[in-house]
Scaffold this active site. Sequence first.
Site, PDB file in Angstrom:
ATOM      1  N   GLU A   1     -10.181  -1.575  -7.525  1.00  0.00           N
ATOM      2  CA  GLU A   1      -9.192  -0.791  -6.784  1.00  0.00           C
ATOM      3  C   GLU A   1      -9.124   0.604  -7.364  1.00  0.00           C
ATOM      4  OE1 GLU A   1      -5.589  -2.934  -5.243  1.00  0.00           O
ATOM      5  OE2 GLU A   1      -5.904  -3.973  -7.141  1.00  0.00           O
TER       6      GLU A   1
ATOM      7  N   HIS B   1      -6.929 -14.454  -5.891  1.00  0.00           N
ATOM      8  CA  HIS B   1      -7.979 -13.893  -5.028  1.00  0.00           C
ATOM      9  C   HIS B   1      -9.392 -14.175  -5.561  1.00  0.00           C
ATOM     10  CE1 HIS B   1      -4.582 -12.138  -3.196  1.00  0.00           C
ATOM     11  NE2 HIS B   1      -4.539 -11.011  -3.860  1.00  0.00           N
TER      12      HIS B   1
HETATM   13  C1  BG6 Z   1      -2.392  -8.106  -3.928  1.00  0.00           C
HETATM   14  C2  BG6 Z   1      -2.072  -7.647  -5.328  1.00  0.00           C
HETATM   15  O1  BG6 Z   1      -2.334  -9.489  -3.849  1.00  0.00           O
HETATM   16  O2  BG6 Z   1      -3.701  -7.659  -3.594  1.00  0.00           O
HETATM   17  C3  BG6 Z   1      -2.185  -6.131  -5.439  1.00  0.00           C
HETATM   18  O3  BG6 Z   1      -0.739  -8.036  -5.648  1.00  0.00           O
HETATM   19  C4  BG6 Z   1      -3.545  -5.673  -4.958  1.00  0.00           C
HETATM   20  O4  BG6 Z   1      -1.974  -5.714  -6.779  1.00  0.00           O
HETATM   21  C5  BG6 Z   1      -3.864  -6.253  -3.591  1.00  0.00           C
HETATM   22  O5  BG6 Z   1      -3.511  -4.256  -4.878  1.00  0.00           O
HETATM   23  C6  BG6 Z   1      -5.300  -5.961  -3.193  1.00  0.00           C
HETATM   24  O6  BG6 Z   1      -5.498  -6.364  -1.873  1.00  0.00           O
HETATM   25  P1  BG6 Z   1      -6.607  -5.689  -0.948  1.00  0.00           P
HETATM   26  O7  BG6 Z   1      -6.558  -6.469   0.317  1.00  0.00           O
HETATM   27  O8  BG6 Z   1      -6.205  -4.242  -0.792  1.00  0.00           O
HETATM   28  O9  BG6 Z   1      -7.902  -5.824  -1.696  1.00  0.00           O
END
Ligand code: BG6
Length: 470
Positions: free
Chosen positions: A218, A242
Amino acid sequence: MRLEPPPPQAIVVFGASGDLTHRKLLPALYQLARQGMLPAKYAVIGYSRTETTDEEFRAEARASVEKAAGGDFDEDTWSSFADSLSYIAGSFTDPHAFQPLHDKLAEHDQEFEGRRLYYCATPPSAFAGIVDRLAECDLTGTTARIVIEKPFGRDLASAKELSAHIHGVFDEARVFRIDHYLGKETVQNLLVFRFANSMFERVWNRDAIDHIQVTVAEEVGVGNRVGYYNSSGAIRDMLQNHLLQVLAFLTMEPPRSLEPEAVRDEKVKLLRAVRPFSPDDTIRAHYDGFADEVKEPTDTETYVAARTTIDNWRWSGVPFFLRTGKRLPRRETEITVVFKDVPTYLYDSLDMAPPPANHLVINVQPREGIAFTFQAKDPGPGFKPRTVKMDFDYEESFGAEPAEAYERLLYDAMMGDHTLFTRADEVERSWEIVAPLLDGGRPKVCTYDPGTWGPTESNELIEPRHWHLR
Ligand code: BG6
């Protein structure tokens, strides 16, 4: 393929004034309305502590939906969707606080045949109270379902406790635990890619694969979630859910059918074979400046890289490297499957470096697709190999960007389809896998510069291999 709309129901969103509701849930519901994938009769009732009128809630919802639609906003869809929206302000802790909700739902009961979907988009501390308030106000009839956002617990014990609390009111068949990564088209595509193409399953094992890497990078930092994040960290926020979910889809055995329980049984079986992370094979770090955001010394990680193995016949001996971090160079989720090297004797005799191993790179986001790199003959005399690429680009092939994860998950929850939701035993096993990293013996946190791929220590973790994204 056109899907049938779900049966009539009321959708109650707890935490309706929060960030998740406005950034994801309302835009997803609006998109479903636009595609004709909401029930023929429905009501969306927002519930939060904040005092707001129906009108104000609709105006705020409109702003959120317009923002998410990015210029592609349809007035007609909006006006019928807006008619379905209403709001109740109230507490999550006061006994019988849900009486006004009870009265409102009673107005719709006949129309919706008592069906309700409760969505807990609140901080986790409110989950148990919501269940109690629903029970106390007689709102948990057999046609009611509950969706619970992550994080589901903070560790094994609290996850078990929360499940037991919920099960006192809703049996497991009516509980939908969200992991929004399972709502992503490209994560679901792992199953189709593996089980609808006969050639890949033949090489999807320790005979052909050297190792697998999963990176969830990220670019953003922790933003305005400092409090939550500092008490959670990347292990609880990303790795436990995830990353392990992606790993499960990537490595589980073919299910006996695509029925929800068949898929979930295989995921649980796989997770049971994943060796719990060892502190010796894990790097924890936070970006320089994180402690300033927290405003006190902290040893919470914003980055984690860990190595594990899967103790089953298919994967024995294959290392898996998982990493995730905030404030890395860009937002990118990528799976890299690195195949074994070819025997080198042909190249030794030509006094030539052996060709690099084949890579299968699955880009989950932001440029969804799959690429396979292999060797072709470099034009001209001799037999020098050169790396070339076969590329599948989601948008180019399907002429559209993949739908938002929450659209699929909300639709499935309204339909009562559990396939993409995590079961109690699955969540509990995931906590067991990360347990060695949660307290006492976990590795010390190191620091990395924002905008880099994390601490140099994580390169040592993967040596003699190297990270594909670097
Ligand atoms: C969330 C986390 O579950 O997923 C966040 O709490 C994170 O910290 C986010 O930024 C990332 O999701 P995506 O879909 O943007 O990859």
